[in-house]
Design a protein around this motif. Structure first.
Motif, PDB file in Angstrom:
ATOM      1  N   VAL A   3     -39.085  30.795  37.617  1.00 42.59           N
ATOM      2  CA  VAL A   3     -40.111  29.929  37.049  1.00 42.59           C
ATOM      3  C   VAL A   3     -39.708  29.615  35.608  1.00 42.59           C
ATOM      4  O   VAL A   3     -39.354  30.510  34.850  1.00 42.59           O
ATOM      5  N   LYS A   4     -39.753  28.349  35.284  1.00 44.05           N
ATOM      6  CA  LYS A   4     -39.383  27.920  33.930  1.00 44.05           C
ATOM      7  C   LYS A   4     -40.590  27.311  33.238  1.00 44.05           C
ATOM      8  O   LYS A   4     -41.160  26.349  33.735  1.00 44.05           O
ATOM      9  N   SER A   5     -40.958  27.878  32.102  1.00 44.79           N
ATOM     10  CA  SER A   5     -42.104  27.361  31.334  1.00 44.79           C
ATOM     11  C   SER A   5     -41.584  26.696  30.078  1.00 44.79           C
ATOM     12  O   SER A   5     -40.944  27.339  29.251  1.00 44.79           O
ATOM     13  N   THR A   6     -41.867  25.434  29.927  1.00 39.68           N
ATOM     14  CA  THR A   6     -41.471  24.721  28.717  1.00 39.68           C
ATOM     15  C   THR A   6     -42.655  23.892  28.233  1.00 39.68           C
ATOM     16  O   THR A   6     -43.751  23.962  28.809  1.00 39.68           O
ATOM     17  N   ALA A   7     -42.410  23.123  27.200  1.00 41.06           N
ATOM     18  CA  ALA A   7     -43.481  22.269  26.699  1.00 41.06           C
ATOM     19  C   ALA A   7     -43.952  21.280  27.769  1.00 41.06           C
ATOM     20  O   ALA A   7     -45.065  20.756  27.700  1.00 41.06           O
ATOM     21  N   ASP A   8     -43.109  21.044  28.789  1.00 40.62           N
ATOM     22  CA  ASP A   8     -43.465  20.075  29.828  1.00 40.62           C
ATOM     23  C   ASP A   8     -44.279  20.668  30.960  1.00 40.62           C
ATOM     24  O   ASP A   8     -44.746  19.950  31.837  1.00 40.62           O
ATOM     25  N   GLY A   9     -44.409  21.989  31.013  1.00 41.10           N
ATOM     26  CA  GLY A   9     -45.159  22.594  32.102  1.00 41.10           C
ATOM     27  C   GLY A   9     -44.445  23.815  32.639  1.00 41.10           C
ATOM     28  O   GLY A   9     -43.412  24.242  32.109  1.00 41.10           O
ATOM     29  N   VAL A  10     -45.016  24.351  33.681  1.00 43.77           N
ATOM     30  CA  VAL A  10     -44.484  25.568  34.300  1.00 43.77           C
ATOM     31  C   VAL A  10     -43.877  25.150  35.642  1.00 43.77           C
ATOM     32  O   VAL A  10     -44.596  24.733  36.541  1.00 43.77           O
ATOM     33  N   VAL A  11     -42.563  25.255  35.747  1.00 42.08           N
ATOM     34  CA  VAL A  11     -41.851  24.687  36.889  1.00 42.08           C
ATOM     35  C   VAL A  11     -41.284  25.785  37.771  1.00 42.08           C
ATOM     36  O   VAL A  11     -40.499  26.616  37.317  1.00 42.08           O
TER      37      VAL A  11
END
Lengths: 337, 337, 337, 337
Positions: free
Chosen positions: C258-266
């Motif tokens: 799971v990747k969490s960035t300013a764009d969301g949690v993917v």
């Protein structure tokens, strides 16, 4: 077709036998084990021969050996096998003694034979996907790495006594994972450990619960949490906080079923232990070894990697005992030539 | 500051009283209820007067009324209140009888007074975020909409008997959600219903479990599933499959705690029922009404929306009874002027 | 060691070849295919012979055949193979024509040879865990079953033309899943279908998006949603609402990162398609077939199961065309003897 | 109805004003702030008076004061208010100087007036549910506590300079969370800190990323991870491993919408910062304070709790500077009377 000699027919030896046998370019030719029944049973399953380790190493028709024997034999076998011109995949750790491991590394290196250390988790597709994302700069610069690694149940105290201790036996996987993900060794290692699960483990001189904090030259920090007991299963999670985001590798569950009742919403537990969790990783590890041997390319995990993780385990052991941070150099310099 | 008359002091009336009172631009001035104790108790809580509905509607100092009385009084009260020059927020459904609802719509329209129908779910931030994503074309063209809407426990059979049936009483929210998300009415409605939870509900002429499929002029399909009983709580989920992706609005849970034990991994249940689940939506609904009244702008949910959902409920009721799809036109044309 | 003849060396034939070959009690002896290069390539991979289907069926040293040829040959091959005394595992569907399938079932039954139909999803460990939980009464009595089954991308229009249509080609898996989970056939089938993804599919007489609702004698309802296109991957979910809870089998993801960035949690997407999603199920299916053949016990999926699912597909096809519910008896009675 | 004086009308003061005003048993009577416009603006919103802190404290009609002024005024105001016979709710930390805080505690204690410290997270329903589960022995004996607490973005360097440093300003919440959950103070605190996010923070003498490990007399371990920057939002997670299971309090997300496209499966981010995340906790905190004042019962969070967390922050600060573990007694004994 690579002809493989398997040294050691215990639990992990059986895992490797399966991977060797399923691979289209390798064949399990011979098996050795101190317990001859174990060797015979495993050899029989795969139509392989049962022989002594010495015989296997001396046999010029054997291309490579996989060392899955007790840890205290690893260095000797790596040296003997590389001197006999074989490629080697050796289970972790290289040795419990750092000085011995470094000597082994030197000798193996002199033979020019390829040696790979079995840090299987590098080949887990989830951690590999995490590393790929980090390497592709998707979360920016690494700042804080966290590794959670809990076994489902503690080993027997008799095993603990010969294991080299939690840091060398169990956390060594996590030290390597940190090295793999960050591509860099820490400067200092700070450890606390306790035997809160089983006082007998403490009486045997080991810990069953531990936290290690590591600091790096560029300011980043890593923290590793180990427990010998998580009653819900094998808890294997990694988190990497970067300047532009967070990567998490979460647990793999036994199945995807969720049950909602008046009592709550119940999902499956993590897969129980390393055989279930990492079987695909063992297959991929073996495949990477075969590929590197065939191509004559660099091993994907080297003996240097094995020594580095061992040095971190040594530093953690000393830190837990002394109650102060231990520099990696304190551990490595005295034994370096 | 808008002075508000609240008609109806039951469970849903109390929800609205709280939203009216918390809003900085509205004040609960008067409360009516057929059960005078209910009106007095609620009025006392908010320092409001207790009066009859007729008095409230006749009072020129009251700016708007919120109608939360039994359904069979909605149309009469909407007509009276709009004729008296009041803005109206009326709980769903407009009426159980489609012809009556359409007549009411005409009369209210002639007064020029603003009327909003209380489809609170449109104001839930989760569904609103879903719609915003869809409207921003993030999943392309809509192809298949699925709404899951389960109550935690069935109502009493006595309530069922006066409710107008599951399609008009419960699924009407989901019909409106489909209209809100898709921005389009279906051509045909096909329903199956059963009383598998409680045969007494069947004996009362209603169903407790139902599936409705709707088809649209551009080929998209929508399906709504309702159950009067989900023992794990209020299950409110929406999924919209588009040409470039899927949007899902998932349940809101009671808390974020997860417990992993030897028995499994247990998370919290969905919030129990609509008061917990949609309190924020009721607040936002009221705020939208106040804003529209103050600005003199179009109501965010119109009486036309209320009639449309009711027509779909009527079509579903007929389809479940006849076992064949019912065209929305079959329902609407005979009652249209 | 069972000697197996594989009829058909296409995509699904290759999946089966791998499962046959990996199983310790079966051996891929011979392969046939109308395209001889396909047969030769696959046979070469597993050291098997390339022969005609007729030769394989006539060879008394072959114990069982696996039929993975085009659908219009299934019935003939099942009849020929069972008459030749072979055990048969045949890919779904049995036939596109219900009457022909029933005739085939009768002929195969007369030979006394075991025939299994390849509904692989029954062997998926997730759906199996779901069924085990339901059978253990963990959610009480079944009330509402929902199956979501979306392919990642539509097939070619040329394939669509010979496929028998979405209901017989794709949804047949879901019909069987409903039968497997509920242990009961529906009374009536009501379908809507549309070609909202690709109008050429509509011009070819088929649909690409469909919803089927089924009713049962005890009041329960099942709903199946199919789409030929979910751009995020192979969406395979099942939900069963019971009187005491809900069971959900959720998607299997490509990895656990799971990747969490300013764009969301993917998070990762579902595994792409059936080869990735169901490889374990194909292995388990083959293992169950081998076990049943060796034990002489009942097949875990029978030709009757194949006919039942086909009848439901036929009913759905007629319902989508006529716009009214079709009784299963309407479909079955005219063709029953 | 408690009449409340609010000292401090900054960001956190406004949060408290809202909670005070919404509570049915408290009324915001007066507001003070060094910036008179801030006090006036806030007072105007709630029909309260604007006065000096001294006036408010001296006013016998004021029942309680809420101290939300800069940290260096907390001790003086606590002393003045308790001497004036008021109940006090004071924002954390009590003071930046441990000795001063202990002196304040003694003076306040001598007055017999109730003082509560504003560790709002204890009142978050998620952490409260976690503690309830632990206290109900649902995961057995505590072994390893992990707290992850990341801010979305670092504060200004000018703020950092007066903040007392990350351990006293930010991690103090996590120290209190550990005390709350475990019901026990640690023996030793070991900290590493770095300014990997912003070197200017390092130049200002502070760290922006830190890990603290704490050991307890009964062998359990706690680890706290802090970062001043998580670009995806406010990351607030707690995990407690026990002898019979694991409890996790996970993040609260902005909404429940999940979008699946060809790029992946995207969910909402955690709520952005403490105002969004903990608004309910602030309300519950205030309610608990009012209840305790009215009942004359013990404060749910005491000045002793505030001093304990401050002592841990002091120990962590010294450990990060010295590179060795610091005993809590080393910090507390010299300043104890």
């Amino acid at each position: 077709m690579l002809k493989i000699g398997l040294l050691g027919a215990g639990r992990i030896g059986r895992v490797h036998a399966r991977a060797i046998s399923e691979h289209s370019k390798s064949q399990l030719a011979a098996v050795s084990d101190a317990v001859s029944e174990a060797a015979e049973s495993l050899a029989g399953e795969y139509q392989a021969e049962t022989r002594s380790s010495e015989d296997i190493i001396a046999d010029s028709s054997i291309d490579a050996v996989l060392i899955a024997t007790p840890t205290d034999t690893h260095s000797d076998l790596i040296e003997a096998a590389t001197r006999a011109g074989k490629a080697v995949l050796c289970e972790k750790p290289v040795d419990l003694d750092l000085e011995r491991a470094i000597a082994c590394q030197q000798i193996a290196s002199d033979t020019g034979q390829p040696v790979m250390v079995g840090f299987n988790r590098r080949f887990d597709p989830n951690f590999a996907a995490m590393k790929a994302s980090f390497d592709a700069n998707e979360i920016g610069k690494a700042e804080l790495l966290s590794i959670t690694s809990f076994d489902p149940a503690p080993p027997s105290v008799s095993y603990v006594k010969v294991s080299g201790g939690l840091f060398r036996d169990m956390m060594i996987h996590d030290f390597d994972m940190a090295n793999y993900l960050l591509g860099q060794l820490p400067i200092a290692v700070s450890a606390v450990g306790t035997s809160v699960i089983d006082p007998e483990i403490g009486q045997a001189g080991d810990v069953d619960t531990a936290v290690v904090t590591m600091t790096y030259s560029d300011g980043r920090i890593a923290v590793i949490k180990n427990s010998r007991r998580a009653v819900y299963g094998y808890d294997q999670r990694v988190e990497l906080l970067g300047s532009e985001g967070l990567l998490q590798a979460q647990n793999i569950l036994e199945n995807s079923v969720v049950k909602s009742t008046a009592d709550g919403v119940v999902g499956a537990k993590p897969t129980y232990f390393f055989l279930e969790r990492y079987m695909n990783a063992y297959r991929a590890e073996w495949s990477a070894f075969v590929d590197a041997v065939e191509a004559g390319s660099d091993m994907p995990v080297t003996l240097e990697d094995g020594v580095a993780a061992l040095a971190m385990a040594e530093a953690a052991t000393r830190s837990a005992q002394s109650g102060r941070p231990v520099l990696l150099d304190e551990v490595l310099k005295p034994v370096a030539k």
